[in-house]
Design a protein around this motif. Structure first.
Motif, PDB file in Angstrom:
ATOM      1  N   CYS A  44       0.804  -1.225   0.000  1.00 18.94           N
ATOM      2  CA  CYS A  44       0.000   0.000   0.000  1.00 18.94           C
ATOM      3  C   CYS A  44       0.833   1.270   0.000  1.00 18.94           C
ATOM      4  O   CYS A  44       0.365   2.315  -0.416  1.00 18.94           O
ATOM      5  CB  CYS A  44      -0.924   0.018   1.209  1.00 18.94           C
ATOM      6  SG  CYS A  44      -0.060   0.224   2.792  1.00 18.94           S
ATOM      7  N   ASP A  48      -0.829   1.016   5.848  1.00 19.45           N
ATOM      8  CA  ASP A  48      -2.099   0.359   6.151  1.00 19.45           C
ATOM      9  C   ASP A  48      -2.036  -1.170   6.170  1.00 19.45           C
ATOM     10  O   ASP A  48      -2.833  -1.805   6.850  1.00 19.45           O
ATOM     11  CB  ASP A  48      -3.160   0.764   5.117  1.00 19.45           C
ATOM     12  CG  ASP A  48      -3.482   2.243   5.177  1.00 19.45           C
ATOM     13  OD1 ASP A  48      -3.491   2.792   6.303  1.00 19.45           O
ATOM     14  OD2 ASP A  48      -3.703   2.839   4.114  1.00 19.45           O
ATOM     15  N   CYS A  49      -1.122  -1.766   5.405  1.00 19.67           N
ATOM     16  CA  CYS A  49      -1.195  -3.222   5.228  1.00 19.67           C
ATOM     17  C   CYS A  49      -0.137  -3.995   6.008  1.00 19.67           C
ATOM     18  O   CYS A  49      -0.302  -5.182   6.262  1.00 19.67           O
ATOM     19  CB  CYS A  49      -1.116  -3.592   3.756  1.00 19.67           C
ATOM     20  SG  CYS A  49       0.531  -3.468   3.031  1.00 19.67           S
ATOM     21  N   GLY A  50       0.960  -3.365   6.320  1.00 18.00           N
ATOM     22  CA  GLY A  50       2.000  -4.039   7.091  1.00 18.00           C
ATOM     23  C   GLY A  50       2.848  -5.019   6.307  1.00 18.00           C
ATOM     24  O   GLY A  50       3.722  -5.676   6.876  1.00 18.00           O
TER      25      GLY A  50
HETATM   26  S1  FES Z   1       3.355  -1.273   2.195  1.00 15.78           S
HETATM   27 FE1  FES Z   1       1.512  -1.338   3.308  1.00 15.78          FE
HETATM   28  S2  FES Z   1       2.144  -0.655   5.266  1.00 15.78           S
HETATM   29 FE2  FES Z   1       3.921  -0.417   4.065  1.00 15.78          FE
END
Ligand code: FES
Ligand code: FES
Length: 891
Positions: A44, A48-50
């Motif tokens: 992302c 948001d996605c980690g």
């Molecule tokens: S790419 Fe999604 S939080 Fe970093």
């Protein structure tokens, strides 16, 4: 650019590095683009996605949010550093053993977050795991096996049940799982030629508009690194693609008019820095917005503007199943239930955005891409490029989640056309907002249903109509419109049926394939009907379903007699004790009063395995080399669901060897045969049969060779001295004008229980537990099947409670909510094996069945808890609260 920047010095996995990039460069980009450490993923670029989680001085951080300047003198740990001297860490081993990685795109982030936790707290409990991993999203696994893996390492949870090796039925780890755990798996954005140019599409900010492209010379003058701007006139072949031969209605690049927000208009190609520097407003495009058609009612309104000239009423396709006289049967029914239901656009939200690259090789084009369907891609690319299919080679990368969303073209034609014209490799990775704006969605549905039953609680009739918002282009709209009427009764015997559907065009994102092809939406309607009829007749909801369940010998609404596997009653029977226990516990809890109300719902499903009334063959090859090495050449794409492992187990079983003996060559259209697409829950059943036949063919050839010395035999193909071939096409028939026929060779069945807690003052719903019983025919690998059940349930929970894609408003993973690790409750999975004689060793399919009953079970549970029927999903707190107030259940 890097020459002008002062180097930033830090360590990565203990190794000193220097990176000379602008100080604001994202650490994730520096790791991937400069240091080649592509194990750190980008889902992302917004925190948001980690997926980009690494450890910085020991603490987990999102590497996409850390500017390079901040790592000066510090230590970064990435997934590549977890394994030591070629040995997996205990955490990686546990992920492998528990089946905690499916597509694997989230796995590096999960591992690093868990590594951080275990360094701080070597013996965490479940809540600590949920807290520590809460920032990393997974769209595949439903998280439960990830939690189990971490607890296993900590010694606070059970060890994995795992078989070291084996054939059908063995709980072996993924045969291709290690690369996902060490950061070595290459997804669409992870590998590209050094001299590749970068492509970015310019997309419409309007849902409907006409446009003109101005003089591009000033843009080129201002940005010398801009090599080419492609427009519709650069598309060498017909500028129209689409799944169906008669439905090629979507341009690669729009021609003067756009039909949805996010549609591609131009493609900018140049060096990476230049393409990143050009803002959309720098490109001279003059827009004339048009009134946009939003929602099926607007699309169907008299006089509505036509989206496509050949469709007078914006109806792409109609579907129909008719049997008996439902109106007469309803007139004589002892109980009739009816209702209207609506569902929303749902985003696939695979953590890997669309990505790939292409290069021209003589008079051929080679496309490396994340995809669910290499052969369909090949043919579509050839079509828009005016080439023969043999001139296109598709080499699938690893796929970081698909769920149907990577069945349609995305980057493929763009990079192929650019590379073709420029004679240089070209790569493209969608941003998260671009992915969400431009890709297909689950069809929003508007459904009306009326079902009737006699005084004995037997269903007598069903009338169903569904309008499905298919958006701007056809995509898989015909599939949805045809599949839904067949499944509209639910998995029940209903003698009198009228089920109709329409796919309606609007100026909204193209709706396409998404795990279930419209059946999850229909299930919300038919399962509510079951609850309401049971309620009217005073029959327990589970027993009502059991009484009406399709079984061996039943005749479906299409007139098909189910000759064999149909294990729904068995599913309900294994759930019965838990149902009684959980319902009683909920009712006891509610007698205590308070704002938290418990409820337990039940829902069933059936799902036809494979394409609807269409040929959908799979071809497989299994070869043996001079040294005795066995290779399975499989074009069946593993998108995380584990089909590589399933195919290897089937081949092993048929050959009488352990699965570890089977090597895999996957996907490449030059090296494997067409196994069809990875969708419709078809790969285990269809491709699994093709593998079985190929392995049996090889075995027969070897038997004929007797004791011949393999090392002396001539090569017949791709390094093999004997090659077994198998082809399987499920036996189906076309449906007639009344929708009568045999649309599928076999069906998956399931029933699920949802135990929920509703805060009647806030309208929030917490799912406490799901109990799932699935008839899969035969579990080729129970670990993989459980993983599919968990992942499907998580997506069903999202459909029920939180997921609603709103074009222009929820185009990121911050505003568009998918279930996090804290949202998915414990799941009890019970596998029912009612063997399918046509299936490979009895197997059917599980990918889509896993999702379908979850949402209606949750909605049934909300009703049990509150007395309120939610007929519009997602059941967000505002909707639930408003329904409670309208119902008068609470002040
Ligand atoms: S790419 Fe999604 S939080 Fe970093
Ligand atoms: S395994 Fe987690 S996103 Fe696919």
């Amino acid at each position: 650019m890097s020459d002008a920047c002062s180097p930033v010095r830090f360590t990565v996995n203990g190794r000193a590095v220097e990176v000379a990039l602008p100080p604001a460069t994202r650490l994730a980009d520096a790791l991937r683009e400069e240091l080649g450490l592509t194990g750190t993923k980008i889902g992302c670029n917004a925190g948001d996605c980690g997926a980009c989680t690494v450890r910085l001085d020991g603490a987990q951080v999102c590497a996409c949010l850390v500017p390079l300047a901040q790592v000066e003198g510090r230590g970064v740990a990435t997934v590549e550093g977890l394994a030591r001297e070629g040995r997996l860490s205990r955490l990686q081993e546990a992920f492998h053993a528990h089946g905690a990685a499916q597509c694997g795109i989230c796995t590096p982030g999960m591992l690093m977050a868990a590594d951080d936790l275990l360094a701080r707290d070597p013996r965490p409990g479940e809540q600590a795991v949920l807290d520590a991993l809460g920032g990393v999203l997974c769209r595949c696994t439903g998280y439960r096996k990830i939690v189990e893996a971490v607890l296993d390492v900590a010694g606070t949870g059970p060890a994995a049940q795992r078989d070291a090796d084996g054939g059908v039925g063995a709980r072996i780890a993924k045969v291709d799982g290690i690369a996902k755990l060490v950061g070595a798996e290459d997804y669409g954005a992870d590998d590209w030629p050094d001299d590749a140019l970068v492509l970015r599409a310019l997309r419409s900010p309007h849902a409907a508009a006409r446009f003109e492209v101005g003089d591009l010379a000033p843009l080129h003058a201002r940005f010398p690194g801009l090599v080419r701007v492609l427009s519709a006139k650069d598309v060498p072949g017909p500028n129209a693609f689409g799944i169906y031969p008669v439905g090629k209605d979507q341009p690669v690049l729009a021609e003067g008019e756009v039909r949805y927000r996010g549609e591609a208009v131009l493609a900018l190609v140049g060096d990476a820095a230049t393409i990143a520097a050009i803002r959309d407003e720098d490109v001279p495009v003059a827009w004339t917005p048009l009134p946009a058609i939003a929602g099926v009612a607007a699309g169907l309104a008299p006089g509505a503007r036509r989206l496509h000239a050949h469709l007078a009423d914006n109806v792409l396709v109609r579907g129909r199943v008719r049997r008996g006289d439902p109106e007469a049967a309803l007139a004589g029914a002892a109980a009739v239930a009816s209702g209207r239901f609506s569902t929303s656009f749902v985003e696939h939200a695979y953590i890997e955005p669309e990505a790939g690259w292409a290069r021209r090789v003589g008079d051929r084009i080679e496309v490396h891409v994340t995809t669910q369907t290499p052969y369909m891609d090949r043919d579509e690319i050839a079509h828009v490029m005016g080439l023969k299919p043999e001139q296109v080679r598709v080499v699938p990368t690893a796929v970081g989640g698909g769920f149907g969303g990577k069945l349609d073209l995305s980057v493929q034609p763009l990079v192929a056309i650019a590379a073709w014209h420029l004679g240089r490799p070209v790569r493209c990775t969608y941003t998260r907002p671009e992915s969400m704006a431009s890709s297909t969605k689950r069809h929003p549905a508007e459904i009306e249903a009326r079902f009737g039953a006699d005084g004995d609680g037997r269903l007598v009739a069903a009338v169903f109509h569904g309008d499905f918002n298919t958006g701007a282009y056809a995509s898989w709209g015909p599939t949805v419109a045809n599949r839904v009427p067949v499944h509209a009764t639910g998995p029940y015997e209903v003698p009198h049926v009228r089920a109709t559907s329409r796919a309606v065009h609007t100026n909204e994102p193209p709706s396409g394939a998404f795990r279930g092809f419209g059946v999850p939406q229909a299930a919300i309607a038919h399962e509510t009907m079951m609850d309401e009829l049971a309620g009217q007749l005073g029959i327990d909801p589970l027993e009502f379903r059991h009484r009406n369940a399709l079984r061996r010998g039943s005749v479906t609404a299409t007139g098909q007699r189910l000759e064999a596997s149909a294990g729904l009653q068995a599913c309900l029977e294994v759930l019965r004790p838990r149902w009684r226990e959980l319902r009683a516990a909920a009712e006891a809890a509610n007698r205590e009063g308070g704002v938290l109300r418990r409820g337990v719902g039940v829902a069933c499903m059936w799902y036809g395995i494979g394409n609807t009334s269409m040929s959908n063959p799979s071809e497989m090859e299994v070869g043996i080399a001079r040294d005795g090495a066995i290779t399975l050449f499989t074009g069946a794409l593993d998108i995380g669901q584990g089909s590589n492992t399933i195919m290897a187990q089937i081949a092993a079983e048929a050959l009488g060897v352990p699965a570890s003996r089977i090597r895999l060559v996957t996907g490449d259209t030059d090296l494997t045969r067409d196994a069809g697409k990875t969708s419709a829950s078809r790969q285990t059943f269809v491709s699994g049969n093709a593998v079985r036949l190929a392995a049996e063919d090889l075995r027969a050839q070897l038997a004929r060779l007797g004791n011949a010395d393999l090392s002396l035999l001539p090569e017949v193909a791709r390094g093999c001295v004997a090659m077994g071939r198998g082809r399987f096409d499920p036996p189906t028939t076309a449906l007639d004008a009344e929708g009568q026929g045999v649309p599928y060779a076999t069906y998956g069945f399931a029933a699920q229980l949802a135990d929920v807690e509703v805060d009647v003052e806030l309208g929030t719903v917490k799912v406490l537990r799901i109990v799932a019983a699935h008839d899969v025919g035969r579990a080729i690998n129970p670990v993989q099947v459980e993983g599919q059940v968990h992942g499907g349930i998580a997506q069903g929970l999202g459909l029920a409670l939180m997921e609603e894609y709103l074009p222009g408003r929820t185009e990121n993973l911050h505003d568009y909510l998918i279930p996090t690790i804290g949202d998915v409750p414990p799941i009890e999975t019970i596998l029912v094996e009612d063997a399918e004689p046509l299936g490979p060793f009895g197997a059917k399919g599980i990918g889509e069945p896993a999702l379908i009953p979850t949402a209606p079970a949750i909605l049934g549970a909300i009703h049990h808890a509150t007395g309120v029927r939610i007929r519009s999903v997602p059941a967000t707190p505002d909707r639930v609260r408003a329904a409670i107030l309208a119902h008068g259940a609470r002040p």
